[in-house]
Enzyme design. Structure first.
Site, PDB file in Angstrom:
ATOM      1  N   ASP A 123       0.814  -1.220   0.000  1.00  0.00           N
ATOM      2  CA  ASP A 123       0.000   0.000   0.000  1.00  0.00           C
ATOM      3  C   ASP A 123       0.846   1.268   0.000  1.00  0.00           C
ATOM      4  O   ASP A 123       0.685   2.148   0.850  1.00  0.00           O
ATOM      5  CB  ASP A 123      -0.940   0.019   1.214  1.00  0.00           C
ATOM      6  CG  ASP A 123      -1.796  -1.217   1.323  1.00  0.00           C
ATOM      7  OD1 ASP A 123      -2.102  -1.811   0.278  1.00  0.00           O
ATOM      8  OD2 ASP A 123      -2.154  -1.601   2.446  1.00  0.00           O
TER       9      ASP A 123
ATOM     10  N   GLU B  58     -10.990   1.333  -4.439  1.00  0.00           N
ATOM     11  CA  GLU B  58     -10.350   1.751  -3.186  1.00  0.00           C
ATOM     12  C   GLU B  58      -9.026   2.461  -3.474  1.00  0.00           C
ATOM     13  O   GLU B  58      -8.636   2.620  -4.628  1.00  0.00           O
ATOM     14  CB  GLU B  58     -10.111   0.541  -2.276  1.00  0.00           C
ATOM     15  CG  GLU B  58      -9.264  -0.544  -2.903  1.00  0.00           C
ATOM     16  CD  GLU B  58      -9.251  -1.845  -2.098  1.00  0.00           C
ATOM     17  OE1 GLU B  58      -9.902  -1.907  -1.052  1.00  0.00           O
ATOM     18  OE2 GLU B  58      -8.576  -2.791  -2.548  1.00  0.00           O
TER      19      GLU B  58
END
Length: 562
Positions: free
Chosen positions: A39, A212
């Protein structure tokens, strides 16, 4: 030499020098951060780049890396570095902190993130990215995950995030939205009403899942909203939308996705898979690059190194960004037209490398504890190295055991340590674990059996908080140090010990798939952990680890020069 000739000569000379300078190149080696660094989010401030990653329930949380060239990265701190900011006690290791995003505005650094089970979405700030960072400020109106900030040219700020389906009535599993609030960058309070920007994904009729990790950037007079879609596994993608207003409406690019490894031949050599969760940044050459996560399986969808941080060039076509435009496959190296700037004192992060961590004065900022840090449970010294007090807590529970881990960064690697420890009971154990989560690990440890010192190898039992003894061997000399080694070879782990110069095999080629993300589930990667426990009993005993030596040698890096 006449005047005109001299002038022509010096003009040609300086043109040659200028060309040589402009022709400098560097090779960007993927992953730029090997091992469990998922991430990624990156921000450019002047000539400096700063990057953060998820850490879930490990502590300290959210490493901060610095670079001058997008290639060489040095960890300069951690965002969540004090238990007073946050801890993750009682949480599974794959929970905790999801998807941080870093940004900068008017002299302040911001990190937004989601504490998935407790604090929800929050913002922390710092004047220096190395820290200290502020205590988290919760933003309760922001419901969902993966928040990021966008600062517009008029100094207005916005927070963008993944949220529920409209009216919280999903049409299918994985139906999510992207939403936005204006936010005050000083008080960190939202302003006005929330607005939905994207429903479902690129095409709602195709039932897209898990839109997302959204970011907004402005270029060419357009607001670009780009986000991950498809879930963070083999169907992972990156998609992009644009609008003339930050509030939308946003129109999807007709050639989405702009990044994916989905649909490529499964038998390709040294595959990179699951690419997505990207953020754009301009390189030192003025060109755009994407920093994103992907994985390197050793077989099928099996990998133990977690989701790693990659880079690829971006081309703008008809004012749309396209990541990795020249080939479908993510490459292990790209040539960039700027010079390399190495980081003094940085541990290597890309390609094949090795180093030894010693514990004389301080712990490297990349080392991880479980859920919080208990400074009273360990000490450092030149003579003994790292001394861990044995704690009753075990790595099978949701507390804070005496465990300090280093990421597995290669498919093929070796980790070893020298342990000085004398067990007082059969429940006292100290050694080296290769650890995926509370239910998936192997442990090579020193203990006693019927009063005599032994080396034991354990495998966790996913069904309960117990370990299965696989094998053990007697040890001569209870008080003398013993060396422990774990060797990873793609789909296997082997375990060794030594009382002198030679190594003795304890167990060969145990199944590594048992420790893979695919089998264990969740979002984290494996750690090599120094560990000491009294297995539920109180004790005043301790174990000392002289060093932690690591060496990685993956075949895909063999011909890549740094």
């Amino acid at each position: 030499m006449n005047k005109h000739f001299k002038q022509s000569f010096f003009t040609a000379f300086w043109l040659l020098i200028s060309y040589a300078a402009s022709a400098q190149t560097t090779t960007l080696v993927n992953p730029i951060l090997t091992g469990f660094y998922p991430d990624p989010s990156v921000v450019q401030v002047g000539k400096d780049y700063y990057l953060v990653n998820s850490t879930f329930s490990y502590f300290p949380g959210i490493p901060v890396f610095h670079s001058k060239d997008l290639k060489n990265w040095k960890q300069i701190g951690n965002v969540i570095s004090r238990p007073s900011q946050m801890d993750f006690m009682g949480e599974k290791l794959t929970r905790g902190l999801f998807a941080p995003a870093i940004s900068y505005h008017n002299g302040t650094f911001y990190v937004t993130c989601t504490d998935i089970d407790h604090d929800g979405n929050f913002v922390v700030t710092a004047k220096n990215p190395a820290g200290p960072w502020s205590n988290p400020v919760r933003v309760p109106q922001v419901r969902g995950i993966d928040p990021s900030l966008f600062f517009d040219e008029d100094n207005k700020a916005y927070i963008i995030y993944n949220s529920d389906a409209p009216d919280r009535k999903p049409l299918y599993s994985g139906h999510r939205t992207i939403r936005i609030y204006e936010i005050d960058p000083v008080t960190l309070k939202v302003i006005g009403e929330e607005k939905q920007l994207v429903n479902g994904g690129v095409d709602l009729s195709k039932k897209p899942v898990w839109i997302e990790a959204p970011h907004i950037m402005k270029r060419f007079g357009w607001y670009y909203l780009y986000a991950a879609e498809g879930g963070t596994s083999v169907n992972h993608t990156e998609v992009v939308f644009r609008s003339k207003s930050v509030w939308g409406p946003y129109v999807a690019y007709e050639n989405n996705p702009i990044l994916t490894q989905r649909g490529l031949p499964e038998n390709r050599k040294d595959p990179v898979t699951s690419a997505g969760h990207a953020q754009f940044v301009d390189g030192p050459d003025g060109k755009t690059y994407a920093i994103f996560l992907a994985v390197r399986p050793y077989e099928g969808d099996y990998y133990n190194t977690g989701r790693e941080t990659f880079i690829a060039p971006v081309t703008w076509k008809d004012q749309w960004p396209i990541i990795n435009p020249d080939t479908k496959e993510i490459q292990y190296r790209y040539t960039a037209a700027f010079s390399e700037v190495k980081q003094q004192g940085a541990l290597p992060q890309a390609g094949n490398f090795g180093y030894t961590l010693t514990f004389e004065k301080s712990l490297d900022p990349a080392l991880l504890f479980m859920r919080t840090i208990d400074s009273s449970s360990f000490s450092l010294s030149k003579k003994s190295g790292l001394t861990l007090k044995l704690k009753p807590e075990t790595i099978m529970e949701l507390g804070n055991p005496s465990f300090i881990g280093k990421r597995q960064q290669h498919l093929y690697c070796t980790t070893e340590t020298e342990l000085e420890f004398s067990a007082k009971s059969e429940k006292e154990k100290a050694g080296l674990a290769i650890f995926q989560d509370e239910h998936h690990f192997y442990l090579i440890s020193k203990s006693i059996d019927q009063g005599k010192p032994v080396i034991q190898l354990y495998k966790s039992n996913p069904k309960d908080q117990q370990m299965q003894l696989l094998t053990q061997m007697p040890l001569a000399g209870a008080a003398s140090p013993v060396k422990l080694r774990i060797a990873a070879e793609g789909g296997t782990y082997s375990f060794y010990f030594s009382k002198g110069a030679s190594w003795q095999l304890l167990q060969d080629k145990l199944d590594a798939k048992f420790l893979s993300t695919k089998e264990a589930g969740g979002f984290i990667g494996c750690l090599f952990g120094m560990y000491a426990t009294s297995s539920g009993e109180k004790t005043d005993n301790s174990a000392s680890f002289k060093y932690l030596k690591y060496s990685g040698n993956d075949p895909m890096f063999g011909k890549i020069s740094k």
